[in-house]
Design an enzyme around this catalytic site. Sequence first.
Site, PDB file in Angstrom:
ATOM      1  N   ARG A 135      17.140   3.382  34.342  1.00  0.00           N
ATOM      2  CA  ARG A 135      17.359   2.331  33.326  1.00  0.00           C
ATOM      3  C   ARG A 135      18.460   1.380  33.770  1.00  0.00           C
ATOM      4  NH1 ARG A 135      18.902   5.707  28.451  1.00  0.00           N
ATOM      5  NH2 ARG A 135      19.345   3.708  27.503  1.00  0.00           N
ATOM      6  N   SER A 183      18.392   9.480  24.621  1.00  0.00           N
ATOM      7  CA  SER A 183      19.279   9.925  25.691  1.00  0.00           C
ATOM      8  C   SER A 183      20.479  10.697  25.126  1.00  0.00           C
ATOM      9  CB  SER A 183      19.749   8.689  26.486  1.00  0.00           C
ATOM     10  OG  SER A 183      20.889   8.956  27.238  1.00  0.00           O
TER      11      SER A 183
HETATM   12  N1  URA Z   1      25.107   6.972  26.337  1.00  0.00           N
HETATM   13  C1  URA Z   1      24.124   7.828  26.688  1.00  0.00           C
HETATM   14  O1  URA Z   1      24.346   9.027  26.823  1.00  0.00           O
HETATM   15  N2  URA Z   1      22.888   7.325  26.907  1.00  0.00           N
HETATM   16  C2  URA Z   1      22.581   6.014  26.762  1.00  0.00           C
HETATM   17  O2  URA Z   1      21.432   5.632  26.942  1.00  0.00           O
HETATM   18  C3  URA Z   1      23.622   5.146  26.398  1.00  0.00           C
HETATM   19  C4  URA Z   1      24.881   5.649  26.186  1.00  0.00           C
END
Ligand code: URA
Length: 433
Positions: free
Chosen positions: A168, A183
């Site tokens: 990403r 996430s």
């Molecule tokens: N923190 C995370 O752990 N994942 C993300 O996608 C953005 C911030």
Amino acid sequence: MRMTDLITKKRDGETLSDTEIKTMISRYVEGSIPDYQMSAFLMATYFQGMTDEESTALAMAMRDSGDVIDLQMLPGIKVDKHSTGGVGDKVTLVLGPLLASQGATFAKMSGRGLGHTGGTVDKLESIPGFRVELSVDEFIRQVQEIGIAVVGQSGDIAPADKKLYALRDVTATVDSIPLIASSIMSKKLASGADAIVLDVKVGHGAFMKDVEDATKLARLMVNIGRLARKHVTAVLTDMDDPLGHAIGNALEVDEAIRTLKGNGPSDLIDVTTTIGAYLLMDAKIESDFEVAKTRLKKALEDHSAYQTFEAFVSAQGGDIEAIRHMERLISKKTVDVLATESGAIESLDALTIGLAAMRLGAGRETKDDVILKDVGIVLKKKRGDAVEKGEPLAVLHVQDQGVDDAYQMVLGAYRISQEPVAFRPLIKSVVRD
Ligand code: URA
């Protein structure tokens, strides 16, 4: 299942099933789906979004890609918190011992991370001797004995998230609310806690810059929690200004200790006791929010939280004499940043302050950077305070690097006004299941 079919479905705004998401994630982790196809899927998701059920399936598939911590052997309801990250955020250092002093069970894995200062475990490591690596037996025994242990992330928590996050990062698909929510939640769902409070920071110094997006993220994470049978609360808190006055590793431990002894800054106390009150209710130790909050404030004032902090530091090998003399762990080489005009502090840009601390060496840009534990910034003036020209706005605790840059950055972060400064709430809203 062909990956091209899933990409097409998402591109056309259709909904993927749990099985499709699960299979896609496990095939991506084992390497049979290439990055170029996953990139296309992420971009389609960026534009089409996901239903709450899809986001939950993604969070669970990423959780199940690695170790899931089992805390069943610990009695009672296990509580945890997570912050989306902000400048001067030392809430965990205060909250953990505070909750444990009131009978809650706080068994936490914490990150190092990249950023303006280190993560919680870096801050704790500024205490000489403090061990952030404990064996599973040591971890469990310590939580049974004193109600708290904080360790660095070990093992293999949500490896699918690590791989996807890296992708990403290079495909302009980080800023997608379903991808961020799944996430964060994949790691929280793997943490073994029964009840979790998410501190969703909003403002210049935060990942989420506006309240609308932060609210969407908060609602989605709470829903994912509910669908995954965890009790999740999200508290939206201001991060236009840094939290508290101290930014830097030992400096933040010092401010946390002052707070644990009842002498903390009001914003840090407010955020910590608000999050703590929800967790005391989730842990069934209190049933009323205001009663819980008052109880936590009292535990700070009567030093019971601090006593638990000493027990916690000692249990993890930290030097108690050192925490009783934190000034010895903070650089004595200081530079005052002086106001160039008189007035009231209208704003104080948290992000610039964070970057200035990083310039002094308090944080890491890449995972191999070495952090200087004794440097950082103490804010003498915060939003709404009056200041005279020539008075210190902040004090830099420095070694040799970045001093001139940091000075200019801190000076530039302050906006001074001749008008009265409007009140802004610190706790913006709460989303609770
Ligand atoms: N923190 C995370 O752990 N994942 C993300 O996608 C953005 C911030």
